[in-house]
Design a protein around this motif. Structure first.
Motif, PDB file in Angstrom:
ATOM      1  N   ARG A  72       0.783  -1.234   0.078  1.00  0.00           N
ATOM      2  CA  ARG A  72      -0.072   0.037   0.001  1.00  0.00           C
ATOM      3  C   ARG A  72       0.854   1.298   0.001  1.00  0.00           C
ATOM      4  O   ARG A  72       0.414   2.252  -0.808  1.00  0.00           O
ATOM      5  CB  ARG A  72      -1.069  -0.026   1.137  1.00  0.00           C
ATOM      6  CG  ARG A  72      -2.080  -1.032   1.141  1.00  0.00           C
ATOM      7  CD  ARG A  72      -2.963  -0.898   2.376  1.00  0.00           C
ATOM      8  NE  ARG A  72      -4.124  -1.961   2.394  1.00  0.00           N
ATOM      9  CZ  ARG A  72      -4.723  -2.400   3.426  1.00  0.00           C
ATOM     10  NH1 ARG A  72      -4.346  -2.082   4.585  1.00  0.00           N
ATOM     11  NH2 ARG A  72      -5.542  -3.241   3.200  1.00  0.00           N
ATOM     12  N   ALA A  73       1.940   1.344   0.936  1.00  0.00           N
ATOM     13  CA  ALA A  73       2.872   2.290   0.873  1.00  0.00           C
ATOM     14  C   ALA A  73       3.460   2.731  -0.413  1.00  0.00           C
ATOM     15  O   ALA A  73       3.691   4.024  -0.923  1.00  0.00           O
ATOM     16  CB  ALA A  73       3.857   2.115   1.969  1.00  0.00           C
ATOM     17  N   LEU A  74       3.772   1.576  -1.347  1.00  0.00           N
ATOM     18  CA  LEU A  74       4.474   1.794  -2.380  1.00  0.00           C
ATOM     19  C   LEU A  74       3.481   2.139  -3.429  1.00  0.00           C
ATOM     20  O   LEU A  74       3.796   3.198  -4.284  1.00  0.00           O
ATOM     21  CB  LEU A  74       5.270   0.323  -2.854  1.00  0.00           C
ATOM     22  CG  LEU A  74       6.334  -0.098  -2.365  1.00  0.00           C
ATOM     23  CD1 LEU A  74       6.772  -1.389  -2.718  1.00  0.00           C
ATOM     24  CD2 LEU A  74       7.629   0.785  -2.539  1.00  0.00           C
ATOM     25  N   SER A  75       2.435   1.663  -3.531  1.00  0.00           N
ATOM     26  CA  SER A  75       1.333   2.254  -4.371  1.00  0.00           C
ATOM     27  C   SER A  75       0.996   3.837  -4.061  1.00  0.00           C
ATOM     28  O   SER A  75       0.755   4.393  -5.068  1.00  0.00           O
ATOM     29  CB  SER A  75       0.051   1.595  -4.240  1.00  0.00           C
ATOM     30  OG  SER A  75      -1.153   1.929  -5.114  1.00  0.00           O
ATOM     31  N   ALA A  76       0.923   4.105  -2.626  1.00  0.00           N
ATOM     32  CA  ALA A  76       0.545   5.472  -2.526  1.00  0.00           C
ATOM     33  C   ALA A  76       1.846   6.500  -2.992  1.00  0.00           C
ATOM     34  O   ALA A  76       1.529   7.674  -3.325  1.00  0.00           O
ATOM     35  CB  ALA A  76       0.522   5.676  -1.052  1.00  0.00           C
TER      36      ALA A  76
END
Length: 405
Positions: free
Chosen positions: A29-33
């Motif tokens: 999720r952090a990489l996507s954000a």
């Protein structure tokens, strides 16, 4: 000399890590954000919406003022709905006093193990297994006894392996069918064979985690231990919930049924922790269990089609092995062939964790390493996402594996 400052953290916290599946999901999720093109195949929840009739029941409960504390074990109408579900689906008869509702299935398991395990007691856990079983046992001062189950047996516990794992300290056997992460489904005959062993050891309790009960493929029947071996009912805790079969993961509704002696102690423990489950979620769960069930068949059909797609695409990758799971929404392919190789980006694949870390970094595909499930040399892939994303993800996995040298 002054005493050295003592850590404020309890020693028991050193026995457990943060949930490794949650850690992978949060990293993806952090990489996507941050703008990365990430295909997240690590999630352990259906990608379907909660059915409209269930949402409507929750909204009605709010308008009707069902917003106060309830009985710790759950409102009576929900416990009655749970007993009706067990009778309808599993031919198991329980009284409402033999049922507890918790904040997700994890709390039911936590309550049971913490209420029964003394220091040094052992719990037999066939692997690959859900990541939290061993850690909850450890937190309860128990000893997880890990029993690897060969992929030659479809990752299922065999009677002789169960017998070999039993000692005088064995308190629990924990079974999960269909399984997270392998999707393995125990047949009634396979459960009966395990029951034959358990009859020789009357002090062992059985915890059966049936949370994926509704997600069974190929028209196969589902069976649970208390159903396959009725004489073991009084030392079996049957755990289930609404999370997977009704696409209600965020609602946090789990329930367990078993002998009143055990359930009463679990209720006592819950009364000193969370108390009752959210009253609105309980109203939604009544509708889930008692209302129309047609949404389940649609979900199963879709998941089975996706399973077939993913298995077909993954088995075309040279060096990767992938069986066909019978339930849940995961595949658990073997990647041992790639251990010891190096990626195009220069990362050495020393183990399955290095494999999934490099796969995420170089191809933007998030999966979970097998060691998190106490079964190294494999990875877990969730196919609970769109066909388009699954096709793209499998292409990326194929490219990644082909580039290893």
């Amino acid at each position: 000399m002054a005493d050295r400052p003592r850590s404020p953290i309890a020693d028991r916290m050193r026995r457990i890590p943060t949930s490794q599946t949650i850690a992978v999901i949060e990293k993806a999720r952090a990489l996507s954000a941050a703008g990365r093109d990430i295909l997240n195949l690590s999630a352990g929840e259906p990608d379907f919406e909660t059915p409209e009739n269930i949402k409507a029941a929750a909204i009605k409960a709010i308008h009707d003022g069902q917003t106060r504390y309830t009985d710790v074990a759950g409102v009576s109408v929900l416990r009655e709905a749970v007993t009706a579900k067990f009778k309808r689906d599993n031919n198991l008869v329980y009284a409402p006093g033999e049922v507890i509702v918790g904040t997700g299935g994890k709390q039911i398991i936590f309550n049971a193990l913490l209420a029964t395990i003394n220091a040094g007691d052992e719990a037999i856990i066939p692997t690959p297994c859900w990541v939290s079983y061993p850690d909850i046992v450890s937190l309860a001062d128990g000893i997880p006894v890990i029993v690897p189950c060969s992929d030659a047996h479809n990752f299922k516990l065999q009677p002789d392996a169960l017998e070999s794992a039993i000692t005088s300290r064995t308190k629990w056997l924990i079974l999960n069918t269909p399984s997270n992460p392998s999707g393995a489904l125990y047949s009634r005959e396979e459960l009966s064979a395990l029951a034959t062993v358990l009859r020789r050891h009357p002090n062992i309790w059985i915890l059966t985690d049936d949370i994926y009960e509704k997600l069974v493929f190929d028209g196969l029947p589902f069976s649970t231990m208390a159903q396959a071996a009725p004489d073991l009912r009084d030392r079996t805790l049957t755990m289930n919930g609404c999370s997977k079969g009704y696409a209600m993961t965020g609602w946090r509704i789990g329930f367990g049924a078993g002998p009143k002696e055990l359930i009463s102690e679990m209720v006592k423990l819950q009364s000193q922790s969370t108390s009752n489950t959210c009253s609105i979620a309980q109203a939604a769960a009544v509708e889930a269990l008692s209302g129309p069930q047609d949404s389940i068949a649609k979900m199963v059909t879709s998941f089975q089609e996706r399973r077939d797609l993913v298995v077909r695409l993954l088995t075309s990758i040279q060096g990767l092995t992938c069986g066909t799971p019978q339930g849940a929404f995961y595949v658990f392919p073997g990647i041992r062939h790639f251990i010891g190789k190096r990626t195009a980006g220069g990362t050495d694949i020393v183990d399955d964790e290095a494999f999934v870390t490099a796969l995420l970094a170089e191809e933007g595909v998030a999966a979970v390493h097998g060691a998190a499930f106490k079964y190294p040399g494999h990875i877990r892939i969730s196919y609970s996402t769109s066909v388009t994303q699954l096709e793209d993800a499998c292409k990326r996995i194929h490219r990644f594996c082909s580039s290893l040298h």
